[in-house]
Write a protein that holds these residues in place. Sequence first.
Motif, PDB file in Angstrom:
ATOM      1  N   GLY A 189     -46.249  58.680 -17.812  1.00  0.00           N
ATOM      2  CA  GLY A 189     -46.245  57.398 -17.847  1.00  0.00           C
ATOM      3  C   GLY A 189     -44.905  56.830 -17.996  1.00  0.00           C
ATOM      4  O   GLY A 189     -43.771  57.210 -17.570  1.00  0.00           O
ATOM      5  N   PRO A 190     -44.819  55.305 -18.427  1.00  0.00           N
ATOM      6  CA  PRO A 190     -43.843  54.395 -18.487  1.00  0.00           C
ATOM      7  C   PRO A 190     -42.542  54.992 -19.194  1.00  0.00           C
ATOM      8  O   PRO A 190     -42.976  55.690 -20.392  1.00  0.00           O
ATOM      9  CB  PRO A 190     -44.128  53.204 -18.824  1.00  0.00           C
ATOM     10  CG  PRO A 190     -45.463  53.201 -19.676  1.00  0.00           C
ATOM     11  CD  PRO A 190     -46.116  54.494 -18.775  1.00  0.00           C
ATOM     12  N   MET A 191     -41.327  54.861 -19.062  1.00  0.00           N
ATOM     13  CA  MET A 191     -39.950  55.477 -19.829  1.00  0.00           C
ATOM     14  C   MET A 191     -39.449  54.227 -20.624  1.00  0.00           C
ATOM     15  O   MET A 191     -39.167  53.119 -20.054  1.00  0.00           O
ATOM     16  CB  MET A 191     -39.195  55.976 -18.980  1.00  0.00           C
ATOM     17  CG  MET A 191     -39.721  57.315 -18.251  1.00  0.00           C
ATOM     18  SD  MET A 191     -38.680  58.002 -16.951  1.00  0.00           S
ATOM     19  CE  MET A 191     -37.434  58.582 -17.928  1.00  0.00           C
ATOM     20  N   HIS A 192     -39.039  54.281 -21.826  1.00  0.00           N
ATOM     21  CA  HIS A 192     -38.158  53.302 -22.272  1.00  0.00           C
ATOM     22  C   HIS A 192     -36.959  53.226 -21.697  1.00  0.00           C
ATOM     23  O   HIS A 192     -36.534  54.292 -21.240  1.00  0.00           O
ATOM     24  CB  HIS A 192     -38.100  53.683 -23.976  1.00  0.00           C
ATOM     25  CG  HIS A 192     -37.573  52.449 -24.603  1.00  0.00           C
ATOM     26  ND1 HIS A 192     -36.001  52.338 -24.715  1.00  0.00           N
ATOM     27  CD2 HIS A 192     -37.974  51.581 -25.466  1.00  0.00           C
ATOM     28  CE1 HIS A 192     -35.723  51.428 -25.409  1.00  0.00           C
ATOM     29  NE2 HIS A 192     -36.922  50.766 -25.668  1.00  0.00           N
ATOM     30  N   GLY A 300     -44.820  51.525 -15.802  1.00  0.00           N
ATOM     31  CA  GLY A 300     -45.645  52.345 -15.225  1.00  0.00           C
ATOM     32  C   GLY A 300     -46.669  51.949 -14.307  1.00  0.00           C
ATOM     33  O   GLY A 300     -47.533  52.880 -13.543  1.00  0.00           O
ATOM     34  N   LYS A 301     -46.297  50.643 -13.825  1.00  0.00           N
ATOM     35  CA  LYS A 301     -46.920  50.152 -12.638  1.00  0.00           C
ATOM     36  C   LYS A 301     -46.176  49.579 -11.602  1.00  0.00           C
ATOM     37  O   LYS A 301     -45.051  49.016 -12.076  1.00  0.00           O
ATOM     38  CB  LYS A 301     -48.248  49.321 -13.222  1.00  0.00           C
ATOM     39  CG  LYS A 301     -49.135  49.800 -14.053  1.00  0.00           C
ATOM     40  CD  LYS A 301     -50.011  48.646 -14.615  1.00  0.00           C
ATOM     41  CE  LYS A 301     -51.028  49.340 -15.673  1.00  0.00           C
ATOM     42  NZ  LYS A 301     -51.670  48.218 -16.064  1.00  0.00           N
ATOM     43  N   PRO A 302     -46.381  49.469 -10.108  1.00  0.00           N
ATOM     44  CA  PRO A 302     -45.792  48.887  -9.586  1.00  0.00           C
ATOM     45  C   PRO A 302     -45.534  47.111  -9.764  1.00  0.00           C
ATOM     46  O   PRO A 302     -46.659  46.694 -10.120  1.00  0.00           O
ATOM     47  CB  PRO A 302     -46.112  49.085  -8.067  1.00  0.00           C
ATOM     48  CG  PRO A 302     -47.564  49.399  -8.354  1.00  0.00           C
ATOM     49  CD  PRO A 302     -47.593  50.058  -9.579  1.00  0.00           C
ATOM     50  N   VAL A 327     -46.370  43.474 -19.163  1.00  0.00           N
ATOM     51  CA  VAL A 327     -47.055  44.835 -18.412  1.00  0.00           C
ATOM     52  C   VAL A 327     -46.833  46.163 -19.203  1.00  0.00           C
ATOM     53  O   VAL A 327     -47.539  47.124 -19.484  1.00  0.00           O
ATOM     54  CB  VAL A 327     -46.796  44.898 -17.019  1.00  0.00           C
ATOM     55  CG1 VAL A 327     -47.360  46.304 -16.284  1.00  0.00           C
ATOM     56  CG2 VAL A 327     -46.999  43.652 -16.256  1.00  0.00           C
ATOM     57  N   ALA A 328     -45.477  46.267 -19.499  1.00  0.00           N
ATOM     58  CA  ALA A 328     -44.959  47.405 -20.230  1.00  0.00           C
ATOM     59  C   ALA A 328     -45.644  47.606 -21.538  1.00  0.00           C
ATOM     60  O   ALA A 328     -46.193  46.715 -22.102  1.00  0.00           O
ATOM     61  CB  ALA A 328     -43.371  47.422 -20.359  1.00  0.00           C
TER      62      ALA A 328
END
Length: 631
Positions: A189-192, A300-302, A327-328
């Motif tokens: 998933g997304p990274m800080h 985590g998304k384009p 989004v984040a």
Amino acid sequence: METDILRAELERNFELDELLNLTRNVLGFDPEAVGGTAAKGSFANALTQHCVEADAVEALCDALLASKPDVNAKVANIRISGLPFDEEMRPGSTLGGFTIVRKLGEGRLALTYLAKGEDGEYRLRVLRREATRDRRGLHRFLTVSRLIGSIDHQGLPQGLTAGQVGDRFAVAHKYIDAQPLSVRIARTGPMHINEARPLLRAVLEALRSIHERRLGHGDLRLENLLVHRNPDGSQQLVLVDAGSDRLRARARVQSPGQNELFSTVGSPKSVAPEQIRGIPSDPRSDVYSFGCVLYEILCGKPVFGGATAIHAAIGHLTETPPVPSSVAPRGWITKEIDEWVLSMLEKDPDKRPKSASSLLEALETMGRSAVAKKESKLSDADLDKRIEALVADPADEDAAVALEAAVEEGADAARIAEAFSMAADGIEVGEDKQNRETKKSLLFRAARLFEYQAKDAEKAEQMYVWLVDLDPADDIAITALEDVRKQLGKYEDLIEMLLTRTEKAESRSERARAYAEIGRVYVNEIDDAEQAIVAYTQAFCEDPSQSSYADEIERLAGTSGERWNEVLATSAQTVTSSDIPLETKNPLLARMGRWYTEKLSRPDLALPCYQTVIGSDPANDAALDGMTQIY
């Protein structure tokens, strides 16, 4: 087969004189040069083959469809998609001086392989024939590849060559055992931004070295960012596949009535608007692409998704990108970071930061205030609600994101990590693949929080152990477990993992890399030169093309006759094995001959080694040189 269809339609629909007329007046070929003019069947076959060789198959389809009303409908499909080529190379096949070990991946423009060259392993990117049809684009691509190959930077490919190899065009550079950053983001998933900062800095430093040469990378995306570990355990990122946007390839048919859009530009997730319009890439377009990459890392998304590449293209060209913080995960992105990312995503290139250098300057201070500004601490009641929501429905991605974001709102990272672990523990996997993926996602989140936020490596290790137990083939979890055990000083456990990796390795080169990593642990962490020599000797016996393994053996063995006897005894045992391939056996024997002569002063033992090599390879330079020295 498509060529059979074309030949049959020519023969069925035309008499010989019509075929000759079609060839001369419509296709513009000299019938005598085509050949086979004595009979209709032989000329139809010759014309089909001539069109294949002249890259005129689509023109032949146009001529057929325009000349006759009842041509086989498959001809229209051939006109769109062209002739298929089985372009994949099998393990063991050769291309120029390279021997294919295995396929690493494939894309619209090329297939990528792990290959062995004369001096080691290479990442070999072989262009599809379609990508080489436009020779202007091909020459630009090869030139840009060579120019970037001349830049000495640790974040760019090493030992890069580009050009014609055999009957194909390819780019080769030294192989690194790495994974694309896209795989990591998809898994964890997304990274800080504080976690991602070292990787972002590495990307920008590599990109800056390209921009300083007044070049643009042209195809910056997560898939082209390869992350691996240095011998000391630190992360290293390498930016690959520059210049791909210069190539031109046919838009492939993906499904009936739907063609691939991006036949001439980079990835639909990160291509700059001006590239879509046909303007060549430059540092400013790379800035836009980096903004898209950063957006996807943090969110985590384009930045622009959609069902097709066309939807993404419309977004890049005309739509305002969603604010990253919307989004984040909640609380991860400050207003400052929002503004920075959006400045890179300006449609007008002149309004963006100018190059990677300016982005690097901003990165050094960007986002650090997010750590300091935690005055508004999340209440215990609100945190309890978020934990309860996740435990009630562990598959609820929104609940997981909200809970993870609580760290940035001042909540205790260890408590949140424990909550993710508890939620994962409540999932019964069985044969349900979706449950397995959900459990893995929760465990990854828990491990990451323990490792990076709570600074509890012991707990992080436990999470990674559970992940590996859940999916023994998950390379990301395995690598993370190795890293955290190295942090904890659990070197014996680490070595056991690496030994398991040698048992599961699919090739001798993979097995060699695992043995070499064991050697590095013994040298750098345990300070046990004796065991390090054993490991490096095993690595070298598996893959003697890697001179670095031999260099380590020579450094560690020094002038010790006892150590050299052990090294050569292990090597001799390997060369007598029935399953050792000749391409491994001969360089090992040649090196053994050299060691017998130089390290033990035993030319009588070196001689049989050289003779064995020359018996199967009379032109082997190493063996011939060794024989010359003895005599």
